[in-house]
Write an enzyme that holds these catalytic residues in place. Structure first.
Site, short mmCIF file in Angstrom:
data_model
loop_
_atom_site.label_atom_id
_atom_site.label_comp_id
_atom_site.label_asym_id
_atom_site.label_seq_id
_atom_site.Cartn_x
_atom_site.Cartn_y
_atom_site.Cartn_z
N ASP A 178 0.82 -1.22 0.00
CA ASP A 178 0.00 0.00 0.00
C ASP A 178 0.85 1.26 0.00
OD1 ASP A 178 -2.32 -1.62 0.29
OD2 ASP A 178 -1.89 -1.75 2.43
N HIS A 181 -4.24 -1.80 -6.17
CA HIS A 181 -3.38 -0.72 -6.64
C HIS A 181 -4.27 0.42 -7.11
CE1 HIS A 181 0.26 -3.55 -7.51
NE2 HIS A 181 -0.20 -3.63 -6.28
P1 GDP Z 1 -0.34 0.22 -3.88
O1 GDP Z 1 -1.04 -1.07 -3.58
O2 GDP Z 1 1.08 0.22 -3.45
O3 GDP Z 1 -0.52 0.68 -5.29
O4 GDP Z 1 -1.02 1.30 -2.95
P2 GDP Z 1 -2.59 1.54 -2.66
O5 GDP Z 1 -3.25 1.93 -3.89
O6 GDP Z 1 -3.15 0.40 -1.88
O7 GDP Z 1 -2.50 2.71 -1.60
C1 GDP Z 1 -2.03 3.93 -1.88
C2 GDP Z 1 -3.13 4.94 -1.57
O8 GDP Z 1 -2.56 6.20 -1.41
C3 GDP Z 1 -4.14 5.10 -2.67
O9 GDP Z 1 -5.38 5.44 -2.13
C4 GDP Z 1 -3.60 6.28 -3.49
O10 GDP Z 1 -4.56 6.99 -4.23
C5 GDP Z 1 -3.05 7.12 -2.39
N1 GDP Z 1 -1.90 7.92 -2.73
C6 GDP Z 1 -0.81 7.56 -3.47
N2 GDP Z 1 0.10 8.54 -3.47
C7 GDP Z 1 -0.41 9.55 -2.71
C8 GDP Z 1 0.09 10.82 -2.29
O11 GDP Z 1 1.18 11.24 -2.62
N3 GDP Z 1 -0.72 11.56 -1.48
C9 GDP Z 1 -1.96 11.14 -1.07
N4 GDP Z 1 -2.67 11.91 -0.28
N5 GDP Z 1 -2.44 9.93 -1.44
C10 GDP Z 1 -1.68 9.15 -2.24
#
Ligand code: GDP
Length: 424
Positions: free
Chosen positions: A13, A41
Site C-alpha cells: 500500500d 493498486h
Molecule cells: P499500492 O497497492 O502500493 O498501489 O497502494 P494503494 O493503492 O493500496 O495505496 C495507496 C493509496 O494512497 C491510494 O489510495 C492512493 O490513491 C493514495 N496515494 C498515493 N500517493 C499519494 C500521495 O502522494 N498523497 C496522497 N494523499 N495519497 C496518495
C-alpha cells in the site's frame, strides 16, 4: 534496453500503482509477476479512479502491452469481473494490450473456500488473510496440484486433470473441515462462465517478452505488496505466499533472463500495515486515528482500517536492501502536513540492545521503537510540483530519510493524482 521494477519497500500500500501509472509513459510493456487479486493498486488518472487488483497498472496507456506472468495467482473469476468493471469505464482491453501467460497457474474455485475455512479454524490465531485464496493457491501450486492457463486450449485433458484434483480436494474439504463437496458441475460452470472469457488473452508471454526485448522495448515489472510481506525475506508467517522482491520479477514474468536496470522502491512517508503481524512503530489511540484519517488509510480491497505508525527507518533500510532498490519514490508526504512534530522510528530496542538492523521475525514481537521527532511544516503542499517550492522542513524530512536509508529519493508525491509529483 532499460528495464525497471517498481516494488514496495514496506508492508504494501505504498502507492506502487500510481508510480507504475506515471512511469508507463516511458515503457512499452508492464508485467505483474507475483501475487493475486488480494492487492489493491489505486490509480487516479484522466480515465477515472480505479482500484486494480490483478490487472497491471499499465492498461490505461495506449500502446502499452500488459502481461500477467506465470508467477501470479490467476483467478479467472476475479480477473473477469475486474476486466468487465474496467471496460465499463471506457478502458479497452484486448488480446493486443492484455496478455495472460499460458504458464500461469489457475486459482481454482476451492482456493477461496479453503482460505476462509482455515482462517475460521485458526480463529484468534488467524493470519489476517484477505481470503482471496492466495495461500491455498500457492501451496497447491508447489504441490503441483493446480492447472495452467494454457490447459484451457486442451479441454479434454483439462477436465480429466480437474476431476483428479477435485477428488483429492473433496477429501480435504469434507474430511478435514467438514465442509460441503464441490461438484463437477460447479467446476464446469466455472470453466464456462469465467475461464472461457479470459481464454482469448492467454498466450506464450515468454515469447512476447523475448521479442519485445530483442526489439529494444522497455519492460516495467510491477510488484504487489512490499518487502516485509515477501515469503522468504518478510515477517514470516505474516507474509504473503509469493516473492514480492524485484529479484523474482524475471522468474515470475516468463522471461527468466531479463536484466533489471532500475529498481524503484516505493516508500510511504509514514508506515502502514494491513492485517496481523508485528509492527514495531505502530501508533495507537487518537494520534493513530488522526493519521489514518489524514492518509485515508483503509484497504483498497477490503476497506479494513490500516494500522498506522511512524516512518520506520529500520524496516525501510532493510526493505531497500532486499529489493536492491536503486532509487526511491517517497509517497504521501502531503499527509504529514497536519503534524507539528513528525515521529520517526530510528532504531529498535531488541533483546535489550539498540539495533538498526531489522531483526529476525520471532524477535519483532519483543522489539520496541526508538522514536525521534522531526519538525513539521504545517502548510498544504499538495500543489507543489518543484523541489525548491517545498517548505524547508519538508525538504529536510526527505533529505533526512534519504541520508539514513542511503538510497536516492528521486520522486516525492504530494497527492494521489498522476500529476501530484515532484521529480528531483
Ligand atoms: P499500492 O497497492 O502500493 O498501489 O497502494 P494503494 O493503492 O493500496 O495505496 C495507496 C493509496 O494512497 C491510494 O489510495 C492512493 O490513491 C493514495 N496515494 C498515493 N500517493 C499519494 C500521495 O502522494 N498523497 C496522497 N494523499 N495519497 C496518495
Amino acid at each position: 534496453m532499460s528495464n525497471c521494477a517498481i516494488v514496495g519497500i514496506n508492508w504494501g500500500d505504498e502507492g506502487k500503482g500510481r508510480m507504475v501509472d506515471l512511469l508507463t509513459e516511458d515503457y512499452d510493456v508492464v508485467v505483474r509477476y507475483q501475487g493475486g487479486g488480494n492487492a489493491g493498486h489505486t490509480v487516479i488518472n484522466d480515465k477515472g479512479n480505479f482500484a486494480l487488483h490483478l490487472l497491471p497498472s499499465g492498461i490505461f496507456r495506449d500502446g502499452v502491452v500488459n502481461i500477467l506472468g506465470n508467477g501470479v495467482a490467476l483467478d479467472p473469476q476475479n480477473l473477469w469481473n475486474e476486466m468487465q468493471d474496467v471496460m465499463s469505464k471506457g478502458v479497452a482491453l484486448t488480446p493486443e494490450n492484455l496478455k495472460i501467460s499460458d504458464r500461469a497457474s489457475l486459482l481454482l474455485p476451492w482456493h477461496r473456500e479453503m482460505d476462509e475455512l482455515e482462517e475460521q479454524r485458526l480463529a484468534d490465531k488467524k493470519y489476517g488473510s484477505t481470503k482471496q485464496g492466495i495461500a491455498p493457491f500457492y501451496s497447491d501450486k508447489y504441490q503441483k496440484k493446480t492447472v495452467l492457463a494454457g490447459e484451457l486450449f486442451y479441454p479434454d485433458k483439462l477436465k480429466e486433470h480437474l476431476t483428479g484434483l477435485l477428488e483429492w480436494k473433496n477429501l480435504i474439504l469434507t474430511g478435514v473441515y467438514g465442509a460441503k463437496r464441490i461438484t463437477e458441475n460447479e467446476i464446469n460452470e466455472w470453466i464456462d462462465t469465467y475461464c472461457e472469457k479470459i481464454k482469448p488473452f492467454v498466450c506464450d508471454t515468454g515469447e512476447v517478452l523475448k521479442n519485445a526485448s530483442m526489439n529494444g522495448k522497455k519492460i516495467l515489472f510491477e510488484a504487489q505488496l512490499g518487502s516485509l510481506r515477501d515469503l522468504d525475506y518478510g515477517i514470516y508467517p505474516y507474509t504473503t505466499s509469493s516473492n514480492t522482491i524485484a529479484a523474482y520479477a524475471p522468474i515470475g514474468s516468463g522471461f527468466p533472463g531479463a536484466k533489471i536496470d532500475r529498481v524503484l522502491g516505493v516508500v510511504k512517508a509514514y508506515s502502514t500495515c494491513v492485517g496481523e503481524g508485528p509492527f514495531v512503530s505502530e501508533m495507537f489511540g487518537d494520534e493513530a486515528e488522526e493519521l489514518r484519517k489524514a492518509g485515508n488509510e483503509y484497504g483498497a480491497k477490503t476497506g479494513r482500517p490500516r494500522r498506522v505508525g511512524a516512518m520506520d527507518l529500520v524496516a525501510t533500510a532493510y526493505g531497500i536492501e532486499v529489493q536492491a532498490a536503486t532509487e526511491i519514490a517517497l509517497t504521501k508526504l502531503d499527509v504529514l502536513s497536519f503534524m507539528e512534530k513528525i515521529p520517526v522510528c530510528t532504531h529498535y530496542i531488541t533483546d535489550g540492545k539498540q539495533v538498526d538492523r531489522f531483526p529476525f521475525p520471532a524477535a519483532l514481537d519483543e522489539s520496541t521503537p526508538v522514536i525521534e521527532y522531526k519538525d513539521g511544516w504545517m502548510e498544504d503542499i499538495s500543489k507543489v510540483r518543484k523541489w525548491e517550492d517545498l517548505p524547508k522542513n519538508a525538504q529536510d524530512y526527505v533529505l533526512y530519510i534519504e541520508n539514513v536509508v542511503g538510497c536516492p529519493i528521486k520522486y516525492v508525491s504530494v497527492g494521489p493524482e498522476r500529476e501530484s509529483i515532484i521529480i528531483r
